[in-house]
Every structure is written in C-alpha cells, then in structure tokens.
Design a protein around this motif. Structure first.
Motif, short mmCIF file in Angstrom:
data_model
loop_
_atom_site.label_atom_id
_atom_site.label_comp_id
_atom_site.label_asym_id
_atom_site.label_seq_id
_atom_site.Cartn_x
_atom_site.Cartn_y
_atom_site.Cartn_z
N GLU A 277 0.84 -0.99 -0.05
CA GLU A 277 -0.08 0.02 -0.03
C GLU A 277 0.92 1.35 -0.01
OE1 GLU A 277 -4.11 0.80 2.02
OE2 GLU A 277 -2.51 0.55 3.55
N HIS A 278 0.75 1.98 -0.92
CA HIS A 278 1.38 3.22 -1.21
C HIS A 278 0.34 4.47 -1.07
CE1 HIS A 278 4.31 0.74 -3.24
NE2 HIS A 278 5.34 1.76 -3.02
N ALA A 279 0.74 5.70 -0.94
CA ALA A 279 -0.12 6.85 -1.39
C ALA A 279 -0.63 7.11 -2.70
CB ALA A 279 0.49 8.20 -0.71
N GLN A 280 -1.53 7.27 -2.85
CA GLN A 280 -2.02 7.38 -4.50
C GLN A 280 -1.22 8.48 -5.19
OE1 GLN A 280 -4.06 4.98 -6.56
NE2 GLN A 280 -2.85 6.42 -7.75
N SER A 281 -1.10 9.42 -4.48
CA SER A 281 -0.33 10.50 -4.97
C SER A 281 1.01 10.30 -5.34
CB SER A 281 -0.35 11.65 -3.97
OG SER A 281 0.43 11.45 -2.86
N LEU A 282 1.94 9.46 -4.54
CA LEU A 282 3.05 8.96 -4.94
C LEU A 282 3.14 8.16 -6.09
CD1 LEU A 282 5.81 7.51 -2.55
CD2 LEU A 282 5.46 6.41 -4.72
N ILE A 283 2.25 7.04 -6.35
CA ILE A 283 2.11 6.55 -7.65
C ILE A 283 1.65 7.25 -8.96
CG2 ILE A 283 1.01 4.59 -8.82
CD1 ILE A 283 2.65 3.69 -6.55
N ASP A 284 0.99 8.25 -8.74
CA ASP A 284 0.48 9.29 -9.75
C ASP A 284 1.74 10.18 -10.09
OD1 ASP A 284 -2.04 8.66 -9.76
OD2 ASP A 284 -2.73 10.32 -8.11
N GLN A 285 2.66 10.46 -9.01
CA GLN A 285 3.47 11.43 -9.52
C GLN A 285 4.82 10.56 -10.35
OE1 GLN A 285 5.19 12.85 -5.75
NE2 GLN A 285 3.17 13.75 -5.25
N VAL A 286 4.96 9.23 -9.91
CA VAL A 286 5.71 8.24 -10.84
C VAL A 286 5.24 7.91 -12.16
CG1 VAL A 286 6.92 6.11 -10.70
CG2 VAL A 286 6.89 7.26 -8.67
N GLN A 287 3.91 7.99 -12.20
CA GLN A 287 3.46 7.33 -13.59
C GLN A 287 3.11 8.60 -14.44
OE1 GLN A 287 4.44 4.38 -13.27
NE2 GLN A 287 2.54 2.98 -13.85
N TYR A 288 2.60 9.84 -13.92
CA TYR A 288 2.21 10.66 -14.69
C TYR A 288 3.26 11.79 -14.76
CZ TYR A 288 -2.62 8.84 -14.75
OH TYR A 288 -3.81 8.02 -14.88
N HIS A 289 4.26 11.53 -13.97
CA HIS A 289 5.58 12.75 -14.19
C HIS A 289 4.79 14.05 -13.44
CE1 HIS A 289 6.48 9.61 -16.63
NE2 HIS A 289 5.70 10.07 -17.55
N CYS A 290 3.83 13.98 -12.57
CA CYS A 290 3.38 15.13 -12.00
C CYS A 290 4.13 15.45 -10.72
CB CYS A 290 1.96 15.22 -11.82
SG CYS A 290 1.46 13.79 -10.85
N LYS A 291 4.41 16.96 -10.53
CA LYS A 291 5.08 17.24 -9.31
C LYS A 291 4.16 17.40 -7.98
CE LYS A 291 8.42 20.32 -11.49
NZ LYS A 291 9.12 21.49 -11.78
N THR A 292 2.78 17.35 -8.21
CA THR A 292 1.95 17.46 -6.91
C THR A 292 0.86 16.22 -7.37
OG1 THR A 292 0.78 19.28 -8.04
CG2 THR A 292 2.38 19.97 -6.64
N ASP A 293 -0.45 16.90 -7.28
CA ASP A 293 -1.68 16.03 -7.73
C ASP A 293 -1.88 15.74 -9.39
OD1 ASP A 293 -3.87 17.53 -8.61
OD2 ASP A 293 -3.22 18.64 -6.76
N ARG A 294 -2.47 14.86 -9.35
CA ARG A 294 -2.60 14.38 -10.73
C ARG A 294 -3.71 15.34 -11.71
NH1 ARG A 294 -5.41 10.31 -8.12
NH2 ARG A 294 -7.65 10.51 -8.31
N GLY A 295 -4.21 16.00 -11.00
CA GLY A 295 -5.36 17.27 -11.50
C GLY A 295 -6.83 16.61 -11.35
#
Length: 529
Positions: A277-295
C-alpha cells in the motif's frame, strides 16, 4: 468501410463529457453539423512522454449508417417449464452460464451458499468492524461471487476463450456505463457492481430461471460415473440432466468433497504474497510525471510489474496482481482463524491509497511436506500461511504488516502508516509469516520494482499479509473439447475454482462456454438454437 482515426486529446478533453465530442471534431477538422457520427472504439492513456496524452480511436460513421453501438438485445425465452440444469455458485461464471442456458432454452437452477448482494453487505460490515467472519457470506461467498466486492476490473488477456465484447455488452444492458466498451482497461467499481449483479439476477428470474440463496451443496448424487444432481444442507436433493460447478477459488469444502467422493482433481501452481500500500499521490507522481497531484481529469494511475527472482538456484516469477488504484485493502477470509487480504476500488477510484498484490509463483515442489493430502496439498499449504498470519497478528482480522524498506532490510517496523484496511494492522516481521523462500523472492521483487519505479521502494509504503487467494490451488480436469469432467459424465467444472479462469470477464466467458457444451451434449433436442 468507414474510416478509423486515432486522435490525441488532453486528459481534460478526453474525460470531460462536455468537451470530448467538440474536441474530437475540432482535431479532425470536421464540422459537427449532424452529418457524421464519431463512434468511440478505444480510449487509452499514454504517459510515456513528459505530457500525458489520451489516445482516442474513433470510427467516422455517416449519419444514415449510425445506429446503436450495442448489438446485444435483452430478450429471453420463457424457460419456466423447460428441462433444467443445476448451477452451483452464482459468481460471474454461474450467472453468465445461467443467462446463456436461458438463451438456449434450458432452465437454470442456481444454488448459492451465501446471501444476495443486499443481505451480504451486513456480513461484510461485520468482518470489517467486528472481526466476525461468516463462513457462508463474506467477501468471497454470496451473490456475484468474489468479484462483486472488488474493483470490478474487466480487462482480460483471454481473448481466445470467448466473446469479450458480448460479455461487456451484457454488462452494459444490465446497468454498466458504455465506456467499458472502449476503455483500454475498463472497470465498474465495487459501489456499482452490487446493483448490476441484482439486475442479472432479475433477468434470470424473469425468464423462469431459479436462484436459491443460503443453499449450500454438501454432496453429489452419483450413479456410477454419472453426475445426477446435488444434495444441499438439510438433505434436499436437486436432480437434473447436468451439473455445472462454479464455486470459485475459495470453496475449500467443495474441493474436499470432490476428493472424498473420488472425483478426479489435480494440484496446480498458484501464487502467494502480500498487498503493498502506497499513497496514491506517490504512484501518480511516478506514473504521470506530476510534481503534485494528478489534477481533476486523469484517473488514479496504476502499474504492472514483474521480475524473475532467483531463489535457491531456481527462477521464480514475482509480479503485481489485481492492482487497485484509489482503493482499499479488504479482509477476504472465508473462515475464522485465518487472515486473507484482497483489494477493491470504488468506481471513482478516489481513495487516497493505492494497493496491489505482490505475489510469487508457488509450485508443487514447494509444499512437499503436505504431500499426504494428495491433490489438496497446495490448499493445505495456503491455509497454513493464512492461519499463521492470523495467530501472529492476534487472532482477529487484524493483519500482519511491515514497512516496505524495513521488510526488504529484514528490520522490525517500530511503527506503521495509516491504512485503508479497516480491521487494523499489527507490526509483524513478515519473515515470521512466510517460509524463507517466499520472503526472499518478495524481497528481490521489491528491490527490482524500486529500480523500475523511482520512489516505489520507500518506508512510506507498507506491506500487508497475506494475499493468498490469487487463484485456485486445485484444478478440476475436464475434456478440452466437451468441457465435461474427464471421468464423471454430466458434470462441468467451470470458472476460477476449477482452474480455467482468472477474473470477472474470463470467468463469465468460461461460464458461457460450459453452458453451450452442456446443451450440445444433453439438451440439444430442447435447445432453442
């Protein structure tokens, strides 16, 4: 033939219903004057570049040719007085087998050990809040099977096993959104599935089929090498020309019964491990190359990982399984005294957590100490790990857990992170839960995954055990052509529990195939097709 064109859209254009149509017409340099219809064929996210884009494949259909995207019609004959077939289990395989039997003019009689979806909710709440496991009604047993309270993933690689499009169209006809027909990785969501399952039930009943809940099969009616029916708790006998067995991967009592009655079963490879279990925000940052949230427009991101570990000189597959973006870890035990975890996601996938099974392949040579159980050896090995997890974590539905880097480094976690797992976690060194070869394989896997996804290997993630019901540890052998059991006539093993499917869509397709095989062999004169 109409032209098919792929268009690149921004996430906002692709996932905002008000913007997608104008954006498609604009980028195709077409005027939306009513003369042309854009039929969506596939929508997929491409996050390989710096900017995430959405590939949208559409077919340009002239208005005069435009019609419904769905060819399936919800029209069924009345089978109230037709010859009957018995189906044991009302998961995807059982329910879709029932609908196919109705279409072919045969009356399905579904026998389900658990409760209907509405009543089942109370037992699921009891597991989460009071640590009470009802062996007949839980996350695995009950109307709709294990898939009802899951992510509702509809992606399958089993394209040769049946008509995927037909399965999806039947789901749409019973309440699913049409987007499952063109999304690259479609899902329904655990909050939507119960209503859809109830609609499938109503279709079966309105056509004259029967569904009996709280009706547990405890024996088979055998005459020589022919299956003539089943016996349920209370002694009721149900007889028919054929029996389809679709009880799922966790019906251990059915495997035991088959073994006791001398009906051929086989041990098969399966997989076992943990949920990470990870924070979803961390997975989003890795996968979507976003610095904060995925939008606001991109869906919660997912991942798929695999590694060939080398343990005791032998290569082992370690892989992600049933990844649940924006989801929850849930207690999937089917009996008191065991801890089993699984994952699920609501339709919006809006939880702040991401979780995935990370499991390692298990072979027959791994559980030789259980060889006295014959074909049930893997089942007993699986059960021993689940019971050990429960005992170490305190004997309730609290699950053993460890921070990820602590596990990889062989260190006890002095504290754990917030979790989506309602019954709670206990800090336990996972080496005490698993045999050494599994722990070592998982460690190698996590190290490799950390090199593939920067930030994945972190102590801000934790593993929760045990993920043990990835697939059935038993196969019920059947003839490749007739789909009938290899030594018992009139008996059709089906779906995940029999070892022939993995997931909602593949189980549904297998259910349909078995229904067609039953009709061909035993009901051909009565068939409506």
């Amino acid at each position: 033939m109409n032209q098919k064109v792929e268009v690149n859209l921004t996430p906002q254009e692709a996932f905002d219903e008000a913007l997608v149509k104008p954006a498609l017409f604009q980028k195709l340099h077409l005027t939306d004057d009513g003369g042309l219809f854009l039929q969506p064929l596939r929508r997929s996210i491409d996050a390989r570049g710096r900017e995430v884009i959405v590939n949208f494949l559409v077919e340009l259909v002239p208005k005069k040719e435009a019609g419904s995207n769905i060819t399936y019609e919800k029209s069924y004959p009345d089978v109230s007085h037709a010859p009957a077939a018995i189906i044991v289990g009302s998961g995807p395989a059982g329910m879709f087998a029932a609908i196919r039997l109705i279409e072919l003019g045969v009356k399905p009689i579904l026998l389900e050990r658990g409760k209907d979806v509405q009543a089942r909710r109370r037992d699921i709440a009891a597991i989460n809040k009071a640590n009470v496991v009802n062996p007949e009604s839980n996350y695995c047993f009950g109307e709709g099977g294990a898939g009802t309270y899951s992510d509702g993933k509809l992606y399958t690689r089993s394209k040769k096993r049946g008509d995927i499009r037909r399965i999806l169209e039947i789901l749409v006809a019973h309440g699913a959104k049409e987007e499952i027909l063109y999304d690259a990785h479609p899902h329904i969501g655990t909050n939507k599935l119960p209503l859809l399952v109830a609609e499938l039930r109503e279709t079966i009943k309105k056509a004259g089929g029967e569904i009996h809940f709280n009706t547990k099969v405890i024996d088979f009616i055998l005459k020589g090498n022919e299956m003539q029916g089943v016996v349920t708790e209370g002694g009721t006998k149900w007889e028919a020309a054929s029996v389809l067995l679709a009880t799922g991967h966790s019906a251990r009592d059915i495997f035991e019964l088959l073994h006791q009655r001398g009906i051929n079963i086989e041990a098969k490879p399966f997989a076992l491990g943990v949920r990470v279990e990870h924070a979803q925000s961390l997975i989003d940052q890795v996968q979507y190359h976003c610095k904060t949230d995925r939008g606001p427009y991109l869906p919660a991101s997912s991942y798929s990982l695999v590694h060939q570990a080398k343990v005791n000189g032998k290569e082992r597959g370690v892989f992600s399984f049933c990844m649940c973006p924006g989801g929850f870890i849930v207690p999937a035990a089917t009996a008191p005294g065991e801890v089993v975890v699984n994952g699920m996601s609501p339709s919006r996938r809006d939880s702040k957590f991401a979780n995935s099974g990370i499991v390692m392949s298990i072979e027959e040579s791994d559980y030789q100490k259980f060889s006295k159980y014959g074909a049930l050896a893997g089942l007993h090995f699986q059960s021993e790990v689940e019971k050990r997890a429960c005992s170490l974590a305190g004997g309730t539905q609290a699950a053993p857990a460890q921070r990820l880097i602590d596990f990889v480094g062989g260190k006890h976690s002095s504290s754990l992170l917030p979790t989506s797992y309602q019954p709670g976690l206990e800090s336990i060194t996972m080496d005490d839960v698993f045999p050494p070869f599994i722990a070592e394989g998982l460690r190698q896997g996590f190290r490799n995954f950390g090199s593939k996804m920067r930030g994945y290997l972190t102590n801000e993630a934790q593993i929760v055990g045990v993920e043990s019901r990835t697939s059935s540890p038993v196969r019920i052998p059947r003839d490749k052509e007739t789909l009938e059991h290899v030594s018992v006539k009139n008996f059709f093993p089906c779906g995940e529990g029999a070892g022939y499917a993995g997931g909602i869509v593949s189980a549904a397709m297998d259910g349909e195939r078995c229904a067609e095989a039953m009709v061909k062999l035993y009901y051909k004169k009565n068939s409506s097709e």
